[in-house]
Design an enzyme around this catalytic site. Structure first.
Site, PDB file in Angstrom:
ATOM      1  N   HIS A 231      91.117  58.484 -23.504  1.00  0.00           N
ATOM      2  CA  HIS A 231      90.180  57.476 -22.978  1.00  0.00           C
ATOM      3  C   HIS A 231      90.474  56.396 -23.029  1.00  0.00           C
ATOM      4  O   HIS A 231      90.090  55.431 -22.703  1.00  0.00           O
ATOM      5  CB  HIS A 231      88.859  57.981 -23.411  1.00  0.00           C
ATOM      6  CG  HIS A 231      88.326  59.254 -22.936  1.00  0.00           C
ATOM      7  ND1 HIS A 231      88.265  60.472 -23.493  1.00  0.00           N
ATOM      8  CD2 HIS A 231      87.824  59.437 -21.603  1.00  0.00           C
ATOM      9  CE1 HIS A 231      87.576  61.447 -22.854  1.00  0.00           C
ATOM     10  NE2 HIS A 231      87.553  60.701 -21.515  1.00  0.00           N
TER      11      HIS A 231
ATOM     12  N   ARG B  37      80.813  56.361 -16.413  1.00  0.00           N
ATOM     13  CA  ARG B  37      80.762  56.869 -17.679  1.00  0.00           C
ATOM     14  C   ARG B  37      80.003  56.269 -18.811  1.00  0.00           C
ATOM     15  O   ARG B  37      80.260  55.063 -18.997  1.00  0.00           O
ATOM     16  CB  ARG B  37      82.363  56.616 -18.218  1.00  0.00           C
ATOM     17  CG  ARG B  37      83.388  57.435 -17.621  1.00  0.00           C
ATOM     18  CD  ARG B  37      84.630  57.438 -18.056  1.00  0.00           C
ATOM     19  NE  ARG B  37      85.689  58.348 -17.778  1.00  0.00           N
ATOM     20  CZ  ARG B  37      86.777  58.231 -17.018  1.00  0.00           C
ATOM     21  NH1 ARG B  37      86.723  56.948 -16.403  1.00  0.00           N
ATOM     22  NH2 ARG B  37      87.255  59.120 -16.492  1.00  0.00           N
TER      23      ARG B  37
ATOM     24  N   ARG C 136      76.919  59.738 -15.135  1.00  0.00           N
ATOM     25  CA  ARG C 136      77.039  60.936 -15.629  1.00  0.00           C
ATOM     26  C   ARG C 136      76.469  60.722 -17.127  1.00  0.00           C
ATOM     27  O   ARG C 136      76.824  59.754 -17.805  1.00  0.00           O
ATOM     28  CB  ARG C 136      78.656  61.007 -16.001  1.00  0.00           C
ATOM     29  CG  ARG C 136      79.019  62.321 -16.906  1.00  0.00           C
ATOM     30  CD  ARG C 136      80.532  62.550 -16.981  1.00  0.00           C
ATOM     31  NE  ARG C 136      81.055  61.445 -17.910  1.00  0.00           N
ATOM     32  CZ  ARG C 136      82.103  61.506 -18.207  1.00  0.00           C
ATOM     33  NH1 ARG C 136      83.349  62.238 -17.542  1.00  0.00           N
ATOM     34  NH2 ARG C 136      82.861  60.683 -19.019  1.00  0.00           N
TER      35      ARG C 136
ATOM     36  N   GLU D 148      85.211  70.753 -14.774  1.00  0.00           N
ATOM     37  CA  GLU D 148      86.358  70.120 -15.493  1.00  0.00           C
ATOM     38  C   GLU D 148      86.897  71.227 -16.685  1.00  0.00           C
ATOM     39  O   GLU D 148      87.780  71.146 -17.247  1.00  0.00           O
ATOM     40  CB  GLU D 148      86.160  68.692 -16.111  1.00  0.00           C
ATOM     41  CG  GLU D 148      84.813  68.689 -16.950  1.00  0.00           C
ATOM     42  CD  GLU D 148      84.612  67.132 -17.271  1.00  0.00           C
ATOM     43  OE1 GLU D 148      85.591  66.539 -17.391  1.00  0.00           O
ATOM     44  OE2 GLU D 148      83.380  66.974 -17.891  1.00  0.00           O
TER      45      GLU D 148
ATOM     46  N   ASN E 147      91.249  65.215 -15.213  1.00  0.00           N
ATOM     47  CA  ASN E 147      91.656  64.998 -16.362  1.00  0.00           C
ATOM     48  C   ASN E 147      91.503  66.088 -17.488  1.00  0.00           C
ATOM     49  O   ASN E 147      92.571  66.495 -18.150  1.00  0.00           O
ATOM     50  CB  ASN E 147      91.028  63.640 -17.064  1.00  0.00           C
ATOM     51  CG  ASN E 147      91.231  62.349 -16.158  1.00  0.00           C
ATOM     52  OD1 ASN E 147      92.111  62.214 -15.359  1.00  0.00           O
ATOM     53  ND2 ASN E 147      90.261  61.517 -16.378  1.00  0.00           N
ATOM     54  N   ASP E 148      90.215  66.395 -17.258  1.00  0.00           N
ATOM     55  CA  ASP E 148      89.883  67.671 -18.398  1.00  0.00           C
ATOM     56  C   ASP E 148      90.516  68.783 -17.688  1.00  0.00           C
ATOM     57  O   ASP E 148      91.048  69.937 -18.384  1.00  0.00           O
ATOM     58  CB  ASP E 148      88.622  67.711 -18.755  1.00  0.00           C
ATOM     59  CG  ASP E 148      87.898  66.522 -19.508  1.00  0.00           C
ATOM     60  OD1 ASP E 148      88.888  66.489 -20.814  1.00  0.00           O
ATOM     61  OD2 ASP E 148      87.394  65.924 -19.635  1.00  0.00           O
TER      62      ASP E 148
ATOM     63  N   ARG F 131      95.203  66.431 -23.739  1.00  0.00           N
ATOM     64  CA  ARG F 131      95.366  65.113 -22.980  1.00  0.00           C
ATOM     65  C   ARG F 131      95.709  63.990 -23.679  1.00  0.00           C
ATOM     66  O   ARG F 131      96.147  63.007 -23.181  1.00  0.00           O
ATOM     67  CB  ARG F 131      94.343  64.727 -21.902  1.00  0.00           C
ATOM     68  CG  ARG F 131      92.938  64.565 -22.744  1.00  0.00           C
ATOM     69  CD  ARG F 131      91.842  64.470 -21.761  1.00  0.00           C
ATOM     70  NE  ARG F 131      91.589  63.237 -21.231  1.00  0.00           N
ATOM     71  CZ  ARG F 131      90.194  63.104 -20.451  1.00  0.00           C
ATOM     72  NH1 ARG F 131      89.396  63.910 -20.314  1.00  0.00           N
ATOM     73  NH2 ARG F 131      89.966  61.895 -19.942  1.00  0.00           N
TER      74      ARG F 131
ATOM     75  N   CYS G 100      86.988  62.901  -9.553  1.00  0.00           N
ATOM     76  CA  CYS G 100      86.738  61.607 -10.447  1.00  0.00           C
ATOM     77  C   CYS G 100      87.848  61.356 -11.402  1.00  0.00           C
ATOM     78  O   CYS G 100      87.822  60.462 -11.957  1.00  0.00           O
ATOM     79  CB  CYS G 100      85.388  61.430 -10.573  1.00  0.00           C
ATOM     80  SG  CYS G 100      84.654  62.599 -11.787  1.00  0.00           S
TER      81      CYS G 100
HETATM   82  C1  PEP Z   1      87.964  63.980 -16.205  1.00  0.00           C
HETATM   83  O1  PEP Z   1      87.916  64.819 -17.162  1.00  0.00           O
HETATM   84  O2  PEP Z   1      88.619  64.024 -15.119  1.00  0.00           O
HETATM   85  C2  PEP Z   1      86.867  62.812 -16.006  1.00  0.00           C
HETATM   86  C3  PEP Z   1      86.462  62.149 -14.905  1.00  0.00           C
HETATM   87  O3  PEP Z   1      86.035  62.718 -17.145  1.00  0.00           O
HETATM   88  P1  PEP Z   1      86.706  61.812 -18.418  1.00  0.00           P
HETATM   89  O4  PEP Z   1      87.889  61.591 -18.305  1.00  0.00           O
HETATM   90  O5  PEP Z   1      85.722  60.910 -18.832  1.00  0.00           O
HETATM   91  O6  PEP Z   1      86.666  62.911 -19.623  1.00  0.00           O
HETATM   92 MG    MG Z   2      86.270  64.968 -18.282  1.00  0.00          MG
END
Ligand code: PEP
Ligand code: MG
Length: 573
Positions: free
Chosen positions: A191, A298, A334, A435, A458-459, A469, A506
């Protein structure tokens, strides 16, 4: 000239003098004070206390300016600690009775309280230790006449070099003159990296020992595209990078022409192209991009850097402002994904001290355990719904039960608001983030209960490949082109479409023009991109042919290795 390779976390190039923030180790020695000097020693301590109070006032002003009122409450908590009897009377008492220096009396007093805090069952109180130590450290630094290095106070242009940066630290960089940052730790989709992109600060992370290899004042080039840091570059190298900077600025200017144009492929297939919003401060930039909406708001930033959770009124004001500013275009709010690497100072039972936080109490799991926090946010979202087009989505869903429990709470929130005579739209769309692999694999079971899904790559990538990550040691295994990832993404899109539900994406994969052809070929309905990459991605989509990308995906889903998929993507260009 030394080149250190790391992980490209946020694009852009920074050229300047390094400013190294070291971990602060403070060694306190015991010094016996003669009877005649004790009064002076107590006076010296009181002066340090006053100076610390001035520090806090100054910090408060800064926080108010950069982050807003709600975040300034953290400083209030520190002020209370400074006025606590532990500081105001215990420490002077120790100086007098033990005849020791103020530094030693203070550190002894802190240590005693620390031991008592450690024994507490209540997580909230146990975690208050960190605030106590923060204040204690400020006091010690004043007594020792040393400067506390606060990142928000850096007021000259520099490239920040630091062992680690938390998302909350990164938010604070917004109004500094920091040109870019490099860290020893961290991964591409942490993040911290995502925030750096939103704030348009070039960043390279995962450089292992960069904070020990660079000294303050060294000339450095930070290359956020290639993920490297060059120490004491030759003048030719500096000139080369300056040219790249100029070229990128020129490209950015030419991309401006794309604002307002539709996101359609060369063969006429339209896509909804939206932006991710990480904090209210970015709203102005986001609006200027003229996107089709905000595909991911977010909301965690409302919860960070403060000691109390934001209330319903405060949240509803923020959401309403965003929704209103988007003027009828959709805003997907979200619910807060707290946990993992986003840890607020708010006392939330069960949070912190997890050995494996990304597998722990995070997102909807945390909120389903703290229904009061969850309902407050849902009510605030509902209250903002009259201002435009709001959709709500929940993160970190792994079972249908979580969806049903959330929907019950949403119904309850609606019933309460209706009974209170508060107006809201009753039909806002409800979606989940896909995710966690279980949700992707078993998507058909979730679909009857949702209006849409949004894939968080991402997750999803970290959980499919078991690659943390934020861990720089496994970054090379974090692979968006892994065939298992590509197949799973395609499975989610096709399964949702078969059941008549729309799919967005996203995660950061939408912000990589090299990966976007896959998403186009799969036929996702919406892509939400980090603001920095929005126009580049639009340009990429407009240059593609949807029909060819469909064929490319058909080949990609039967590849055995990610290199084959990469080759397919390179060949089509
Ligand atoms: C993701 O996991 O791709 C996502 C958009 O959420 P975050 O990056 O805020 O965990
Ligand atoms: Mg995520």
């Amino acid at each position: 000239m030394i080149v250190i390779k790391g992980v490209a976390a946020s694009p852009g190039i920074a050229i300047g003098k390094a400013y190294v923030v070291e971990d602060e180790d403070i060694v306190v020695e015991r010094v016996e004070i003669g009877r005649s000097k004790i009064k002076d020693e107590v006076r010296r301590f009181k002066q340090a206390q006053k100076a610390t109070l001035r520090d806090l006032d100054a910090a408060e002003q800064k926080v108010l300016k950069v982050l807003g009122k709600q975040h300034a409450k953290l400083i209030d908590a520190h002020r209370l600690i400074l006025k606590d009897a532990l500081i105001t009377s215990d420490v002077p008492k120790r100086i007098v009775t033990e005849g020791v220096n103020a530094e030693f009396a203070l550190s002894e007093a802190l240590e005693l309280v620390n031991r008592q805090f450690e024994k507490m069952d209540d997580e909230f109180f146990r975690e208050r230790r960190h605030d106590l130590f923060d204040v204690g450290k400020r006091l010690l630094l004043h007594l020792m006449k040393r400067q506390k290095r606060s990142l928000a106070e850096i007021d000259h242009e520099c490239v920040l070099i630091v062992r680690n940066l938390l998302p909350s630290d990164t938010l604070g960089l917004k109004e500094t003159k920091i040109l870019g940052f490099a860290t020893d730790l961290g991964g591409k989709t942490s993040h911290t990296a995502i925030l750096a992109q939103s704030l348009e600060i070039p960043a390279v992370v995962g450089l292992s020992d960069v904070s020990r290899r660079i000294k303050t004042g060294d000339m450095v080039i930070l290359d956020g595209e290639q993920g490297m840091v060059i120490i004491n570059p030759s003048s030719e190298t500096v000139a080369k990078y300056q040219k790249v900077q100029e070229r990128t600025a020129a490209e950015d200017r030419s991309l401006e022409n794309l604002k307002g144009l539709p996101t359609v492929t060369a063969d006429g297939r339209a896509f909804r192209l939206e932006v991710n919003l990480d904090s209210l401060e970015e709203l102005k930039n986001v609006i200027a991009l003229q996107a089709d909406g905000i595909g991911l708001f977010r909301t965690e930033s409302l919860f960070l850097n403060r000691t109390e959770a934001p209330g319903e009124d405060e949240q509803s004001k923020v959401y309403s402002a965003v929704v209103k500013a988007m003027d009828g275009r959709e805003v997907i709010i979200r619910t807060a994904d707290i946990g993992g690497d986003r840890l607020p100072h708010i006392g939330i039972e069960g949070l912190k001290s997890e050995t494996n936080p990304f597998m722990g109490l995070r997102g909807v799991r945390l909120f389903l355990r703290h229904l009061d926090l969850f309902k407050t946010q849902l009510r605030a979202v509902l209250r903002s719904s009259l201002k435009g087009k709001v959709r709500v989505m929940i993160p970190m869903v792994s079972s249908v039960g979580e969806v049903l429990a959330t929907k019950r709470l949403l119904d309850q929130a609606q019933a309460e608001l209706a009974a209170e005579g508060v107006e809201f739209k009753e039909d806002i769309e409800f979606g989940i983030m896909v995710e966690i692999p279980s949700a992707a694999i078993q998507l058909d079971a979730f679909l009857p209960h949702v209006d849409f899904v949004s894939i968080g790559t991402n997750d999803l990538i970290q959980y499919v490949l078991a690659v943390d990550r934020v861990n720089e040691h496994v970054t090379h295994l974090y692979d968006p082109y892994h065939p298992a990832v590509v197949r799973l993404l395609d499975h989610v899109v096709q399964t949702a479409h078969k059941r008549g539900k729309w799919v967005g994406v996203c995660g950061e994969m939408t912000s990589d023009p090299r990966a976007v052809p896959l998403l186009v070929g799969m036929g996702v309905d919406a892509m939400s991109v980090s603001p920095r990459m929005f126009l580049r991605v639009k340009q990429a989509i407009r240059s593609l042919k949807h029909e060819s990308m469909k064929r490319l995906v058909a080949k990609a889903v039967v590849c055995a290795e990610s290199d084959e998929i990469r080759r397919l993507l390179e060949q089509h260009q």
